[in-house]
Structures are given as C-alpha cells and as structure tokens.
Scaffold this motif. Structure first.
Motif, PDB file in Angstrom:
ATOM      1  N   THR A 156      33.206  28.701  35.134  1.00  0.00           N
ATOM      2  CA  THR A 156      33.969  29.323  34.067  1.00  0.00           C
ATOM      3  C   THR A 156      33.213  29.887  32.973  1.00  0.00           C
ATOM      4  OG1 THR A 156      35.950  28.219  34.917  1.00  0.00           O
ATOM      5  CG2 THR A 156      36.061  29.275  32.541  1.00  0.00           C
ATOM      6  N   ALA A 157      32.439  29.058  32.451  1.00  0.00           N
ATOM      7  CA  ALA A 157      31.764  29.422  31.184  1.00  0.00           C
ATOM      8  C   ALA A 157      30.676  30.151  31.320  1.00  0.00           C
ATOM      9  CB  ALA A 157      31.036  28.066  30.470  1.00  0.00           C
ATOM     10  N   SER A 158      29.893  30.169  32.720  1.00  0.00           N
ATOM     11  CA  SER A 158      28.760  30.920  33.052  1.00  0.00           C
ATOM     12  C   SER A 158      29.074  32.216  33.238  1.00  0.00           C
ATOM     13  CB  SER A 158      28.189  30.306  34.237  1.00  0.00           C
ATOM     14  OG  SER A 158      28.750  30.463  35.356  1.00  0.00           O
ATOM     15  N   ASN A 159      30.250  32.776  33.475  1.00  0.00           N
ATOM     16  CA  ASN A 159      30.458  34.049  33.851  1.00  0.00           C
ATOM     17  C   ASN A 159      31.036  34.886  32.657  1.00  0.00           C
ATOM     18  OD1 ASN A 159      30.436  34.471  36.784  1.00  0.00           O
ATOM     19  ND2 ASN A 159      31.650  32.343  36.444  1.00  0.00           N
ATOM     20  N   PHE A 160      30.770  34.376  31.484  1.00  0.00           N
ATOM     21  CA  PHE A 160      31.182  35.441  30.323  1.00  0.00           C
ATOM     22  C   PHE A 160      30.136  36.145  29.922  1.00  0.00           C
ATOM     23  CE2 PHE A 160      33.487  31.290  29.097  1.00  0.00           C
ATOM     24  CZ  PHE A 160      34.338  31.340  29.823  1.00  0.00           C
ATOM     25  N   ILE A 161      29.452  37.085  30.791  1.00  0.00           N
ATOM     26  CA  ILE A 161      28.430  37.850  30.554  1.00  0.00           C
ATOM     27  C   ILE A 161      28.793  39.238  30.278  1.00  0.00           C
ATOM     28  CG2 ILE A 161      26.083  38.194  31.109  1.00  0.00           C
ATOM     29  CD1 ILE A 161      26.827  35.230  31.029  1.00  0.00           C
ATOM     30  N   PHE A 162      28.132  40.026  29.416  1.00  0.00           N
ATOM     31  CA  PHE A 162      28.322  41.533  29.248  1.00  0.00           C
ATOM     32  C   PHE A 162      29.709  42.129  29.892  1.00  0.00           C
ATOM     33  CE2 PHE A 162      23.729  41.046  28.622  1.00  0.00           C
ATOM     34  CZ  PHE A 162      23.662  41.161  27.271  1.00  0.00           C
ATOM     35  N   GLY A 163      29.326  43.214  30.342  1.00  0.00           N
ATOM     36  CA  GLY A 163      30.726  43.895  31.026  1.00  0.00           C
ATOM     37  C   GLY A 163      30.539  43.836  32.435  1.00  0.00           C
ATOM     38  N   LYS A 164      31.085  44.810  33.246  1.00  0.00           N
ATOM     39  CA  LYS A 164      30.857  44.748  34.703  1.00  0.00           C
ATOM     40  C   LYS A 164      29.942  45.867  35.174  1.00  0.00           C
ATOM     41  CE  LYS A 164      35.684  43.242  35.248  1.00  0.00           C
ATOM     42  NZ  LYS A 164      37.055  43.618  35.975  1.00  0.00           N
ATOM     43  N   THR A 213      30.241  38.372  26.556  1.00  0.00           N
ATOM     44  CA  THR A 213      30.847  38.896  27.827  1.00  0.00           C
ATOM     45  C   THR A 213      32.414  38.456  27.793  1.00  0.00           C
ATOM     46  OG1 THR A 213      29.059  39.206  29.157  1.00  0.00           O
ATOM     47  CG2 THR A 213      31.194  38.812  30.221  1.00  0.00           C
ATOM     48  N   LEU A 214      32.557  37.046  27.180  1.00  0.00           N
ATOM     49  CA  LEU A 214      33.999  36.816  27.121  1.00  0.00           C
ATOM     50  C   LEU A 214      34.670  37.423  26.183  1.00  0.00           C
ATOM     51  CD1 LEU A 214      36.401  34.664  27.739  1.00  0.00           C
ATOM     52  CD2 LEU A 214      35.142  33.306  26.050  1.00  0.00           C
ATOM     53  N   GLU A 215      34.005  37.768  25.218  1.00  0.00           N
ATOM     54  CA  GLU A 215      34.839  38.495  23.830  1.00  0.00           C
ATOM     55  C   GLU A 215      35.145  40.058  24.647  1.00  0.00           C
ATOM     56  OE1 GLU A 215      35.530  38.194  20.580  1.00  0.00           O
ATOM     57  OE2 GLU A 215      35.256  36.050  21.001  1.00  0.00           O
ATOM     58  N   LYS A 216      34.212  40.586  25.378  1.00  0.00           N
ATOM     59  CA  LYS A 216      34.467  41.964  25.953  1.00  0.00           C
ATOM     60  C   LYS A 216      35.750  41.910  26.949  1.00  0.00           C
ATOM     61  CE  LYS A 216      32.504  45.785  28.133  1.00  0.00           C
ATOM     62  NZ  LYS A 216      33.025  46.877  27.456  1.00  0.00           N
ATOM     63  N   MET A 272      33.179  36.224  37.583  1.00  0.00           N
ATOM     64  CA  MET A 272      31.883  36.205  38.414  1.00  0.00           C
ATOM     65  C   MET A 272      31.528  37.633  38.543  1.00  0.00           C
ATOM     66  SD  MET A 272      32.940  33.743  41.607  1.00  0.00           S
ATOM     67  CE  MET A 272      32.704  31.659  41.189  1.00  0.00           C
ATOM     68  N   GLN A 273      32.596  38.701  38.654  1.00  0.00           N
ATOM     69  CA  GLN A 273      32.304  39.766  39.027  1.00  0.00           C
ATOM     70  C   GLN A 273      31.485  40.709  37.726  1.00  0.00           C
ATOM     71  OE1 GLN A 273      35.072  42.332  41.880  1.00  0.00           O
ATOM     72  NE2 GLN A 273      36.343  40.393  41.079  1.00  0.00           N
ATOM     73  N   ALA A 274      31.731  40.081  36.454  1.00  0.00           N
ATOM     74  CA  ALA A 274      31.187  40.443  35.384  1.00  0.00           C
ATOM     75  C   ALA A 274      29.433  40.240  34.981  1.00  0.00           C
ATOM     76  CB  ALA A 274      31.919  39.971  34.155  1.00  0.00           C
ATOM     77  N   LEU A 275      28.971  39.141  35.993  1.00  0.00           N
ATOM     78  CA  LEU A 275      27.518  38.730  35.567  1.00  0.00           C
ATOM     79  C   LEU A 275      26.636  39.756  35.840  1.00  0.00           C
ATOM     80  CD1 LEU A 275      28.064  35.257  37.232  1.00  0.00           C
ATOM     81  CD2 LEU A 275      27.428  35.636  35.063  1.00  0.00           C
ATOM     82  N   PRO A 276      25.782  40.066  34.838  1.00  0.00           N
ATOM     83  CA  PRO A 276      24.881  41.023  35.138  1.00  0.00           C
ATOM     84  C   PRO A 276      23.484  40.596  36.094  1.00  0.00           C
ATOM     85  CG  PRO A 276      24.250  40.017  33.137  1.00  0.00           C
ATOM     86  CD  PRO A 276      25.919  39.433  33.608  1.00  0.00           C
TER      87      PRO A 276
END
Length: 541
Positions: free
Chosen positions: A14-22, A136-139, A153-157
């Motif tokens: 859950t935490a690891s997927n708060f990355i940038f946008g899609k 990414t979480l903020e975005k 998951m789909q937001a990970l770069p």
C-alpha cells in the motif's frame, strides 16, 4: 510467520505505491526472501482480480482454469494469501479517502519517518526517503476521492518493485523481543511477595446515595470558534462525606469524551470530591467519528497539544475568578492517555533536548511496539513552550500515561507534587514497562508517588461506553473488539477507582499507599503498587 508476513506485505505494498502519477505503470513486484525471488506481474494480478469478481457473480469461484491465473494463485499461496475472495476485497476496496487520517499522518514528522523506514523494505529506484511515495499519494488523493490498492499499483513509475522480506523478518524479530520484555515484566512482578485484598465496592459505587449534581456549562474561548464545553460534578447533597480539599480537573484522551469516564466521576463525587471534565473539541469522539467517515482529517498537532493546554488553562482561570462554584482550593490534574501527557506539560514539565534524535532511534526499523511514540514525536512539529507552575496544584494522576520519549531522564524541577500513574499489562499503546514504571522514575521522588499496574488491563479498560439518548448504537468510536479490551473493564474500573481514591486520601493524611506486588483482589484481578525504589530494583534485576 507466513501469515504475519503476508499481512504486513499488503500494508507495505500500500505504502509502496504512492508514486508520482500514472505516467508509467509498474509491471512487476518481486518479493526477495533468503535466496528465493517470487515474481508477480501486476497485469496478471489485475486480471486475476477481475476474473475472480466475475466468477464470484456467476458462482464459479472454483472453476478458474486460466493458466496465468493458476500460476499467480500458486505464488499467492506461497505468500500466505490462501483466501482469494478476501484478497480480492482488499485489492478493490478503498484504502484511502480524501483528507483521511493517512493523509494527515503522512504529512507529520512521524509519518515522514515511517515512510523513510518503509523505503528500506520497499525498493523503488533510488528513493531512500519515501519522497516518491509521499508525492504520489498526494497526487492520487488530489485527483480522486478514494484510492484502492490496485489504483496505487498502476501509478508506480518503476518497472519492478523490490520487496525485501529479509528486512521484514528483522522487524518481526524486534517486535518479538519487545513483547518478550513485557512478558518478563509480568514474570518478575509475580516473583514478589503476594497478599490478598478485599475491595469495598460499596464505598466505590454507593447505590444508596442519590446521583451527584451534574452541571454542563460553556466557557468562552479566545482561540476556538466554539465555546469550551465542561461538566461539573458535585457530591450529592445528602452525602455524609465532607467536601475535600482538592478538586479534580479531568482530561479525556484522544477520541474520548467526558461520558467515557462518568463511572469515575460518579465514584469520586459520591466520596466528596468535586470534579470538572473537559470536552476537548477537535480531538474528541465527534472528531474521530468524522475522521473515520472520511469527512475530517486526523487531529493536528495544534489540536493535540496547544489547544488542549489552552482548554485546561481556561478552566483554571474560570475557577480562579470564582465562576465554577468549586469550593475546594487545590487542584489535582487527572487524565487518560493524551490527557495525562498534557497534565504534565501544563504543570511545567520541560521536554528534554534531543527529541528528534530519540524519535529517529525509536522509529528506526518500523518495529513499533509502543504506539504512543507516534504522538510523542509529533512534538517535533509542534514545539510546546514551558508552562508556568500551577500554584494550587496538589497532585497528578495519569491513567494509561505516556511520555518516556519526552522525558527519558527527568521532567525538570517544576513538578514536585505526588504522582500516581496507572497502566495494564495488556497495553501495547502505552506499555507499562516504559510509560508508567519508566515514566515515574523520570519524575522527582515523592514519598506519596506510586505506579499501579493491573494484570490483563488494556489501554481501553478505563473507557466505559454509554449510549446517550439520540445516539445510534455503534456510534461510539471506542466500541472495539472485546479481544482488544483485555480483562473485564468493569472490574478494572472498580480497582482503578479504589486506588485513585486511596491515593487522593493520602494527599491529606500524608500516609503513603502501601507498596505491594502480586496482590490478589476479590474482583479476580492481580495488581501491583510500586514506588520509585521498587521500580529501580525491578529494572536493576
């Protein structure tokens, strides 16, 4: 162990997927454990979840035969995810809501530190501080009101997310060591001499007396939009008990209201003490219910500390002006959990230098077995200035107290009154080893000071649930599972009331409560009363 790892993995994912946008979706998650690597394709996971939901609607869960889905199921079973429907629900259900507790926590010092530690377990490119996670979480929460695990998951770069299970095992090992310390405490306490004690429950809750006089009033606030709400409990008119020399100012903990402690208010007022309870807006039951519903954020550090301290000072000022109709002159500050911590701050306790370094060390490996440290470390963001001494202060009573991270050595010279701290061996929020026993030896020695430890009692044992007229059943945020409450709360409350009153009596008589360990009561609870010297000996052993 496998089930524990699986549960933590979901939180870590859950935490690891708060990355940038899609802009670029991660393609694969790799779990590394010893010499084994378990790869999971994210597209397969999404397809697996969609296929499962479709088959569930058609009542054909056991007929999934797609090769990729079967292979994925094999890996999930290795990781401990044996219930496909449960995992599917977790993947699809909202994990985060706009302005929810997670968002506020991640913006705090404690949240940033936790993200830093998560980044050691979850490797995404070269991000070692969780900055990409936070951004990414903020975005995502700006773009949508709720976010599921699959959304994240789909937001990970990164092409591949690396999960280090070896580091996780180290965390679990540290958890076990901390729990073993708590277990050893119980063993050491039980080695001490024992005695039997009979509690006079009629003296605690006297049904023959009329109920105390209860008055609800509001005090003007210079810093809140609304007035401060308080309750004033006065002894019954026909009570034979003389009005005591001390009155009690009570502060509930985070998410609590005065009603949670009416059992204690009734007991004390029937025995001659006047008591005032503060309803701290912004961090009471109403605030926490709005948080759970996703309507309001987690209470800020300003609400938890400065505003609560201002509430307390406003009540004391009203008393000094003679507007509360309280006859007693001296005050006893009493509180549960966060309320107890603020009692120390209000009395002039000075946070020792080096708090940030202590917090970094305490939260160094994510193995948090003392949840109160998260609140204590919030003071890195909200420095509290040293308060003036309260001239009329007679004593401090902290129920499930905490603050050892703030005062590892000493609270300073301003607090020179008797102190009673109470806790339970089933409490992992404010564990007694550090937050009651350890905290007492950070206070100045006083012949009347004591710590009460009740075996089987938890952080929630002192909280009594009352459904008031017009409230929906289940509306109280503290209606939690019995498994988290510990020993019979009613019995714990009887024991607490008896010992709190005995401590308050000692303020006038100057006869200290007897120091005994391994006491057996007629409410089927074993408890221990210790002073500074007994605690020093216990720690030495």
């Amino acid at each position: 162990m496998r089930r524990t790892i699986a549960s933590f993995l979901v939180a870590t994912l859950t935490a690891s997927n708060f990355i940038f946008g899609k802009f670029h979706a991660a393609e694969r998650i790799e779990f590394h454990f010893e010499d084994m690597t378990i790869p999971i394709e994210i597209d397969q996971l999404i397809f697996w979840n969609q296929k499962l939901n479709q088959d569930m609607q058609n009542y054909q869960i056991d007929q999934i035969e797609d090769k990729e889905v079967i292979e994925l199921g094999f890996w999930l079973n290795i990781l401990g995810f044996e219930s496909r429907s449960a995992l599917s629900g977790f993947l699809s259900n909202p994990l985060f809501k706009d302005r929810s507790m997670e968002r506020q926590l991640l913006r705090s010092w404690s949240g940033r530190k936790l993200l830093d530690e998560i980044s050691d377990l979850v490797v995404i490119d070269q991000d070692k501080k969780g900055i990409m996670i936070f951004n990414t979480l903020e975005k995502l929460l700006d773009d949508q009101k709720q976010v599921s695990l699959l959304d994240l998951m789909q937001a990970l770069p990164a092409d591949v997310i690396q999960i280090n299970l070896d580091e996780l095992v180290k965390v679990l090992t540290n958890w076990r060591k901390e729990l073993e310390k708590q277990e050893k405490l119980i063993t050491d306490l039980r080695k001490l001499p024992s005695r039997e004690i009979l509690l006079e429950t009629n003296a605690i809750f006297n049904k023959e007396l009329n109920d105390p006089s209860i008055k609800k009033i509001k005090i003007k606030s210079l810093y809140r939009a609304d007035d401060i709400e308080i309750e004033i409990w006065s002894p019954p008119s026909q009570s034979k008990k003389a009005i005591r020399n001390e009155w009690i100012l009570f502060m509930p903990g985070l998410g609590s209201d005065p009603k949670h402690f009416h059992w204690l208010s009734k007991s004390l007022s029937q025995n001659g003490w006047e008591i005032v309870l503060i309803n701290h807006q912004g961090s009471n039951t109403k605030a926490m219910n709005l948080l759970v519903q996703g309507k309001d954020p987690f209470p800020s550090g300003i609400e938890l500390f400065p505003y609560r301290l201002e509430d307390l000072k406003a009540v004391l000022e009203e008393k000094e002006r003679g507007l509360l109709n309280i006859k007693a002159k001296n005050v006893v500050l009493m509180g549960h959990s966060l309320g107890a911590l603020n009692a120390f701050l209000a009395s002039g306790a000075i946070v020792e230098k080096g708090l940030m370094e202590r917090c970094n060390k305490a939260l160094n490996d994510f193995s948090i077995t003392n949840i109160s440290r998260l609140l204590q470390c919030q003071l890195n963001d909200v420095p509290v200035t040293s308060e003036k001494e309260i001239p009329s202060l007679s004593a401090i009573v902290g129920i499930n107290s905490f603050g050892k991270l703030l005062w590892p050595q000493s609270m300073g010279d301003k607090i020179n009154v008797p102190i009673l701290l109470t806790g339970g061996t089933f409490d992992l929020i404010t564990p007694p080893l550090s937050e009651q026993l350890g905290l007492l030896i950070s206070t100045n020695e006083n012949m009347l000071s004591r710590t009460l430890i009740i075996e089987g009692a938890s952080h929630f044992s002192p909280i009594s649930i009352e459904i008031e007229e017009g409230e929906a059943k289940g509306s109280d945020v503290y209606q939690i599972s019995d498994s988290l409450v510990g020993a019979n709360p009613a019995s714990v409350q009887v024991l607490l009331a008896q010992n709190i009153m005995e401590f308050l009596e000692s303020l006038g008589t100057k006869r200290a409560m007897p120091v005994f360990s391994n006491q057996n009561s007629n409410v089927n609870l074993k408890f221990h009363i210790l002073d500074h010297s007994k605690i020093y000996k216990l720690f030495k052993n």
